[in-house]
Scaffold this active site. Structure first.
Site, PDB file in Angstrom:
ATOM      1  N   SER A 188       0.798  -1.221   0.000  1.00  0.00           N
ATOM      2  CA  SER A 188       0.000   0.000   0.000  1.00  0.00           C
ATOM      3  C   SER A 188       0.831   1.271   0.000  1.00  0.00           C
ATOM      4  CB  SER A 188      -0.961  -0.009   1.193  1.00  0.00           C
ATOM      5  OG  SER A 188      -0.287  -0.301   2.388  1.00  0.00           O
ATOM      6  N   HIS A 216      -5.515  -3.419  -2.663  1.00  0.00           N
ATOM      7  CA  HIS A 216      -5.220  -2.476  -3.752  1.00  0.00           C
ATOM      8  C   HIS A 216      -5.193  -3.145  -5.125  1.00  0.00           C
ATOM      9  CE1 HIS A 216      -4.318   0.741  -0.916  1.00  0.00           C
ATOM     10  NE2 HIS A 216      -3.774  -0.208  -0.172  1.00  0.00           N
ATOM     11  N   LYS A 247     -12.312   0.567  -1.609  1.00  0.00           N
ATOM     12  CA  LYS A 247     -11.272   1.196  -2.449  1.00  0.00           C
ATOM     13  C   LYS A 247     -11.765   1.197  -3.892  1.00  0.00           C
ATOM     14  CE  LYS A 247      -7.895   0.622   1.080  1.00  0.00           C
ATOM     15  NZ  LYS A 247      -6.896  -0.169   1.787  1.00  0.00           N
TER      16      LYS A 247
HETATM   17  C1  PLP Z   1      -6.997  -0.355   3.298  1.00  0.00           C
HETATM   18  C2  PLP Z   1      -6.297  -1.631   3.576  1.00  0.00           C
HETATM   19  C3  PLP Z   1      -6.845  -2.566   4.448  1.00  0.00           C
HETATM   20  C4  PLP Z   1      -8.051  -2.274   5.277  1.00  0.00           C
HETATM   21  O1  PLP Z   1      -9.211  -2.181   4.527  1.00  0.00           O
HETATM   22  P1  PLP Z   1     -10.407  -1.257   5.084  1.00  0.00           P
HETATM   23  O2  PLP Z   1     -11.610  -1.772   4.382  1.00  0.00           O
HETATM   24  O3  PLP Z   1     -10.054   0.138   4.728  1.00  0.00           O
HETATM   25  O4  PLP Z   1     -10.454  -1.482   6.563  1.00  0.00           O
HETATM   26  C5  PLP Z   1      -6.211  -3.773   4.580  1.00  0.00           C
HETATM   27  N1  PLP Z   1      -5.077  -4.047   3.903  1.00  0.00           N
HETATM   28  C6  PLP Z   1      -4.502  -3.156   3.080  1.00  0.00           C
HETATM   29  C7  PLP Z   1      -3.253  -3.525   2.356  1.00  0.00           C
HETATM   30  C8  PLP Z   1      -5.089  -1.919   2.899  1.00  0.00           C
HETATM   31  O5  PLP Z   1      -4.513  -1.013   2.112  1.00  0.00           O
END
Ligand code: PLP
Length: 398
Positions: A188, A216, A247
């Site tokens: 990320s 992602h 996302k």
């Molecule tokens: C954003 C993210 C999460 C968490 O997801 P949410 O739905 O925002 O709680 C988990 N792992 C990674 C790699 C992320 O970027």
């Protein structure tokens, strides 16, 4: 009454401030999009994870309203009591179908957040053999994986970032009854992609689960947007895939897709799934529309636009000490190193109407503070051009 406890916290916050580590939130006054109104100022933003530009999509917003008409505002209970609705069920069936090419006897579970999904998967898989589980975790994995591994009470072995040879050694040295390899697919804060084919081969050779956090990758990678598993054409009964739905999918929540037995086990044992109120059914209902867009010709066009923008951004203007990390994803980091210097560049960009947050420790290792530009299919080439011009001007300043 003394304020000793409050004073102690204030000291800690003051010390964060001095180190350039104090976090501050900016308030936006408009829907998620490249053009935002932030603290009263119009800016061009490169921060969101709304990769396909669906967060403010009118069709999905309408589906959300329809979901509210059908199911009201809240679920009223946890899934195992009475909060599990037809909307949740329909979404899980759709996700299981969508991910089926990469799993064996695919099933899926919808959870309130990706953070909770990672806690759920790691704690539940480790609890199959209490006291005899080991988790092998990449050094740059997301905080929710780190926390899930801690909460699982399994032994945790952290291997160097993307180091397949080190992972092989660690697996060979383990005699744990349950072994779980876990990795981000797209990292990320770095934007690089884990070598999943090699990692899966290793996991299979050692009888280990492979948990892929595709937060992602889902919606972004693969011809149909199925994510990292599609990108690498992987298929295995030992794969457990977590995909975020807040996302690229533009709504909220996350799913776990895996063999039906794994999903059944999560329903039996995953405390972050069991002991929490089910997410609003309307969210699940809206996500059906998101998935239809992701898995369509339009979804492919949006992914093609992301590719185009990413190539345009693949050579940033640099000044001495700056470093662009190699990335083939919409996450494009510019490492500056020092906290104060990173904040200064972020501030200079903001003054020219461009918003990209400064990412600092502990989100990234100390000394690798960075600006992280994330792209969305709703950015234009002109937007990316403005970012490049602004960076160019800053890089040339004495
Ligand atoms: C954003 C993210 C999460 C968490 O997801 P949410 O739905 O925002 O709680 C988990 N792992 C990674 C790699 C992320 O970027």
């Amino acid at each position: 009454m003394t304020l000793a406890l409050i004073d102690a916290l204030q000291d800690r916050i003051a010390s964060l401030d001095v180190q350039g580590l104090r976090r501050r939130r900016r308030t936006t006054h408009s829907a998620c999009a490249p053009q935002l109104v932030v603290d009263g100022q119009r800016v061009l933003s490169f921060n969101s994870n709304d990769y396909l530009g669906l967060a403010a999509d009118a069709r999905i917003a309408t589906a959300l309203q329809e979901g509210v008409r059908l199911y009201g505002a809240g679920s009223g209970a946890s899934h195992l009591v009475s909060g599990h609705t037809q909307a949740h069920e329909a979404l899980e069936e759709r996700l299981a179908d969508f991910m089926a090419p990469h799993l064996v006897q695919a099933d899926a579970l919808y959870l309130s957040t990706g953070y909770m999904a990672n806690l759920a998967v790691l704690t539940a898989l480790a609890s199959a053999t209490p006291g005899e589980a080991e988790i092998f975790s990449d050094a740059l994995n997301h905080a929710s994986i780190i926390d899930g591994a801690r909460l699982s009470r399994a032994r945790v072995t952290v291997y160097p970032h993307n180091d397949v040879a080190a992972l092989a050694q660690a697996l060979a040295a383990s005699d744990a009854a349950t072994r779980i390899v876990v990795t981000d697919s797209v990292f990320s804060m770095d934007g690089d992609i884990a070598p999943l084919p090699q990692i899966l081969a290793l996991a299979q050779r050692h009888g280990a689960w492979l948990v892929v956090d595709d937060a992602h990758g889902f919606g972004v990678l693969g011809e149909h947007g199925r994510g990292a598993l599609e990108h690498f054409s992987l298929k295995s009964p030992e794969l457990v895939c977590m995909g975020a739905l807040g996302k690229a999918a533009g709504v909220s929540g996350a799913f776990v897709a895996a063999h039906a037995t794994v999903i059944d086990w999560l329903v039996q044992r995953a405390r972050p799934y069991i002991y929490t109120t089910a997410a609003a059914p309307a969210l699940a209902h809206a996500l059906l529309t998101s998935l239809a867009v992701i898995d369509s010709r339009e979804g492919q066009q949006r992914r093609a636009q992301l590719d185009l923008l990413q190539h345009q951004l693949s050579e940033l203007p640099l000044r001495a000490g700056w470093r662009q990390l190699p990335s083939n994803t919409p996450i494009q980091p510019l490492v500056i190193g020092d906290n104060a210097a990173t904040l200064a560049v972020a501030q200079a960009l903001f003054s020219s109407g461009i918003w990209a947050s400064a990412i600092r420790a502990p989100t990234v290792p100390v000394g690798s503070a960075r600006l992280r530009f994330t792209l969305s299919a709703t950015h234009t080439q002109e937007d990316v051009g403005r970012l490049l011009d602004a960076l160019h001007a800053i890089a040339k300043e004495p």
